[in-house]
Design a protein around this motif. Structure first.
Motif, short mmCIF file in Angstrom:
data_model
loop_
_atom_site.label_atom_id
_atom_site.label_comp_id
_atom_site.label_asym_id
_atom_site.label_seq_id
_atom_site.Cartn_x
_atom_site.Cartn_y
_atom_site.Cartn_z
N GLN A 1 0.56 -1.34 -0.37
CA GLN A 1 0.37 -0.12 -0.36
C GLN A 1 1.04 0.94 -0.20
OE1 GLN A 1 -3.33 1.20 0.46
NE2 GLN A 1 -4.29 -0.59 -0.57
N PRO A 2 0.59 2.49 -0.36
CA PRO A 2 1.33 3.72 -0.43
C PRO A 2 0.90 4.28 1.31
CG PRO A 2 -0.65 3.58 -1.58
CD PRO A 2 -0.89 2.76 -1.48
N ALA A 3 2.74 5.02 1.74
CA ALA A 3 2.54 4.96 3.13
C ALA A 3 3.63 6.85 2.57
CB ALA A 3 3.05 3.95 3.27
N ALA A 4 3.40 7.25 3.39
CA ALA A 4 4.37 8.13 3.82
C ALA A 4 4.12 8.50 4.95
CB ALA A 4 3.22 9.70 2.40
N ARG A 5 5.44 9.47 5.46
CA ARG A 5 5.74 9.59 7.22
C ARG A 5 4.33 10.65 7.94
NH1 ARG A 5 10.66 9.61 10.16
NH2 ARG A 5 9.67 9.90 12.20
N GLU A 6 4.32 11.76 6.48
CA GLU A 6 3.37 12.67 7.12
C GLU A 6 1.79 11.88 7.35
OE1 GLU A 6 3.90 13.72 2.10
OE2 GLU A 6 5.33 12.87 4.40
N ASP A 7 1.60 10.70 6.90
CA ASP A 7 -0.08 9.82 6.61
C ASP A 7 0.43 9.46 8.82
OD1 ASP A 7 -0.28 10.01 4.05
OD2 ASP A 7 0.61 7.77 4.33
N GLY A 8 1.10 9.72 9.41
CA GLY A 8 1.23 9.03 10.77
C GLY A 8 2.13 8.43 11.70
N TRP A 9 2.71 8.40 10.64
CA TRP A 9 4.06 6.86 11.07
C TRP A 9 4.79 7.61 12.23
CZ3 TRP A 9 5.18 2.22 8.82
CH2 TRP A 9 4.22 1.69 7.99
N HIS A 10 5.55 7.10 12.33
CA HIS A 10 6.06 6.88 13.41
C HIS A 10 7.54 7.17 13.45
CE1 HIS A 10 3.39 5.95 16.26
NE2 HIS A 10 3.12 7.32 16.15
N THR A 11 7.97 5.92 12.36
CA THR A 11 9.21 6.15 12.08
C THR A 11 8.75 6.01 9.96
OG1 THR A 11 8.66 3.68 11.55
CG2 THR A 11 10.02 4.08 13.50
N ASP A 12 10.01 5.68 8.94
CA ASP A 12 9.97 6.20 7.70
C ASP A 12 9.56 4.69 7.33
OD1 ASP A 12 10.68 5.61 5.10
OD2 ASP A 12 12.45 7.13 4.90
N PRO A 13 8.22 4.88 6.19
CA PRO A 13 7.18 3.64 6.18
C PRO A 13 8.41 2.29 5.49
CG PRO A 13 6.25 5.36 5.40
CD PRO A 13 7.65 6.02 5.75
N PHE A 14 9.57 3.34 4.76
CA PHE A 14 10.30 2.60 3.67
C PHE A 14 11.81 2.38 3.92
CE2 PHE A 14 6.76 3.57 1.46
CZ PHE A 14 6.36 2.40 0.80
N GLU A 15 12.23 2.64 5.70
CA GLU A 15 12.96 2.57 5.88
C GLU A 15 12.92 1.38 7.96
OE1 GLU A 15 16.81 1.75 6.83
OE2 GLU A 15 17.29 3.11 5.36
N HIS B 1 -2.14 -1.55 5.97
CA HIS B 1 -2.79 -0.34 5.18
C HIS B 1 -2.73 0.92 6.09
CE1 HIS B 1 -4.98 -2.84 2.09
NE2 HIS B 1 -3.94 -4.01 2.33
N ALA B 2 -2.35 0.10 7.49
CA ALA B 2 -2.38 1.87 8.12
C ALA B 2 -1.05 1.94 8.59
CB ALA B 2 -2.86 1.15 9.55
N PRO B 3 -0.82 3.66 8.96
CA PRO B 3 0.46 3.79 9.42
C PRO B 3 1.18 2.84 10.42
CG PRO B 3 -1.50 5.81 9.41
CD PRO B 3 -2.33 4.37 9.36
N ASN B 4 2.50 2.91 10.35
CA ASN B 4 2.61 2.12 11.53
C ASN B 4 2.33 0.94 11.59
OD1 ASN B 4 4.56 4.40 12.59
ND2 ASN B 4 2.08 4.94 13.45
N GLU B 5 2.69 0.01 10.39
CA GLU B 5 2.34 -1.38 10.13
C GLU B 5 3.27 -1.77 10.61
OE1 GLU B 5 2.67 -4.53 6.70
OE2 GLU B 5 1.82 -2.00 5.78
N LYS B 6 3.14 -2.94 11.52
CA LYS B 6 3.97 -3.94 11.90
C LYS B 6 4.13 -5.64 11.46
CE LYS B 6 2.40 -4.45 16.28
NZ LYS B 6 1.75 -5.84 16.15
N VAL B 7 5.72 -6.15 12.04
CA VAL B 7 5.23 -7.25 12.71
C VAL B 7 5.85 -8.12 13.35
CG1 VAL B 7 7.31 -8.22 11.13
CG2 VAL B 7 4.72 -9.90 11.32
N GLU B 8 5.33 -9.10 14.29
CA GLU B 8 5.48 -9.28 16.02
C GLU B 8 6.63 -9.76 15.38
OE1 GLU B 8 4.96 -8.28 18.32
OE2 GLU B 8 3.46 -6.94 18.20
N LEU B 9 8.09 -9.86 15.87
CA LEU B 9 9.08 -10.63 14.80
C LEU B 9 8.52 -12.40 16.22
CD1 LEU B 9 12.26 -8.00 15.12
CD2 LEU B 9 10.47 -8.89 13.46
#
Length: 466
Positions: A96-110, A434-442
């Motif tokens: 999905q599209p993602a940008a820091r200004e969408d509400g991400w706490h980190t860079d979505p592609f870093e 599809h939301a800001p701050n997408e993550k996976v539990e390691l």
């Protein structure tokens, strides 16, 4: 004390954990956003990256399959055993599209690892869940001493799922012979929760339509003509009101024909899940449950067909009044379908039902979109039981069952290939698809690795499809 196969698997995974997560982070850095034309090159780069990594994993065949849109990746690793089952793993490499200004706490592609979680677009949906198969098959080989998987293993990782998979069915039909399989494993799904690991057994299908109702050739004066000519907005309202009976059952004749009913065991298993209806309502931003009588909320959203009004329009919508008989009205309807229902038959039934209720003087047009068929795997299917056993070994606890209320391209694989579809995913609701701050539990991601390390041997030992 001698090592057990399970301890070999876990040791292998721990030894390769850092490299595995480093590779996944590299893949997540590729912004493979299929919905954005300016990322077309990135989607291609993502496919190339995955193809190369699968060759490095050991797959002797890896190919990039072009479509009229974004490319898919195909890989194949024969077992060498002519009696071994053939398994096709499905997932997608676009995001999905993602940008820091969408509400991400980190860079979505870093991607970053914080407190046992990897944050980044695609971490759970779906690159992480695709990628756990690479370490899983290597752990399987390490534990068994094999040089090839115990099953004939194939992967099909598409590049347009986040754009609606517009070319996926054509791709599957074009390569149906190469994709032939005894079972399909979909790793683009999730579990009930971290504490309650589950396997999904089916997804609903969907059919949708738009209905245009035309009355007078233009809006006309309601004083001069109202009550003496048919009103298309009134007809639209009557159609919607007639769609369900007092028990919230769909009234379209033949709608429930062929529906696969829940077994008592399935109802028991749904009821065993720790479902909090008040919390579910808060998530739904709703104040009360409502649905087909005689069924629980989970049964309604997972295993019962529905008819839903998605939109209604017609007539004057501006401020104040405007005394007219409108010239037209519109309805948008969608139908969630369950196993046993045929979208083509549903379309015919809907067309007949509408035609029988539209009065003289009203012209109507119905346009249906492309339908998605439902898919369901019986609880006693040998391949499903292998998935459950493998997950049980990895998680060390009982595995329960869910279904998905939504729809996806998995049904195209079942429809074209004629193979049962099984779902193997480790994502949880908090992962934020599809939301800001997408993550996976390691920890869960590595449980997915461990599950696949056990799965291929279990399938080969317990299932010999004819």
């Amino acid at each position: 004390m001698s090592e057990t196969p399970d301890s070999v698997v876990r040791t292998y995974i721990e030894q390769h954990r850092a490299a595995f997560l480093g590779d996944l982070a590299d893949w997540l850095r590729i912004p493979s956003v299929s919905a954005r034309p300016d990322h077309d090159a990135d989607v291609r780069r993502s496919a190339d990256w995955l193809s190369a990594k699968l060759r490095e994993t050991g797959f002797p065949v890896t190919e990039i399959w072009p479509t009229d849109g974004a490319p898919a990746v195909f890989a194949e690793w024969p077992s060498g055993d002519p009696a071994a089952p053939t398994v096709l793993v499905y997932g997608h490499h676009d995001v999905q599209p993602a940008a820091r200004e969408d509400g991400w706490h980190t860079d979505p592609f870093e991607p970053e690892i914080i407190e046992g979680r990897m944050y980044g677009r695609g971490a759970a949906d779906d690159k992480g869940q695709v990628f756990f198969h690479t370490l899983g098959v290597r752990a399987h080989l390490a534990a068994t001493g094999r040089t090839a998987p115990a099953v004939n293993l194939k992967l099909l990782i598409e590049g347009e799922e986040e754009s609606g998979s517009p070319h996926f069915r054509a791709l599957v039909e074009q390569h149906a012979e190469r994709l032939t399989a005894d079972a399909v494993i979909v790793s683009d799904t999730g579990m009930w929760s971290e504490e309650t690991p589950t396997v999904c057994t089916g997804m609903r299908g969907v059919a949708d339509c738009e209905i245009e109702l035309y009355g007078p050739d233009q809006d006309i004066h309601s004083g001069s003509f109202g009550g003496a000519v048919p009103n298309p907005a009134t007809v639209a309202a009557r159609l919607v009101a007639a769609l369900h009976d007092a028990d919230e059952r769909v009234t379209i004749p033949g709608f429930y024909d062929g529906v696969t009913e829940l077994t008592d065991r399935e109802r028991e298993l749904f009821a065993a899940l720790p479902f909090d209806e008040e919390q579910w309502l808060r998530t739904a931003r709703s104040r009360a449950p409502l649905g087909e009588a005689g069924h629980s909320t989970l049964e309604r959203v997972w295993a019962r067909p529905t008819a839903e009004l998605n939109g209604i329009g017609g007539g004057y919508q501006g401020p104040g009044g405007k005394t007219i008989v409108p010239s037209s009205a519109q309805l948008k309807l969608s139908f969630r379908l369950v196993a046993g229902q045929d979208p083509d038959k549903i379309e015919l039934s809907v067309r007949d039902w509408i035609a029988a209720r539209v009065p003289a003087g009203i012209r109507h047009e119905i346009t249906f979109g492309a339908a998605t068929r439902p898919c369901l795997t019986p609880l006693d299917h040998p391949a499903l039981q292998s998935v459950v056993r493998a997950m049980g070994r990895a998680f060390g606890q009982e595995i329960l069952f869910t279904r998905e209320g939504g729809s996806g391209p998995a049904a195209d694989l079942q429809d074209v290939l004629g193979a049962p579809v099984l779902f193997l995913g480790i994502s949880v609701p908090s992962d934020g698809w599809h939301a800001p701050n997408e993550k996976v539990e390691l920890d869960l991601l590595l449980k997915g690795v461990e599950t696949t390390a056990y799965l291929w041997g279990d399938l080969a030992a317990n299932w010999r499809p004819s």
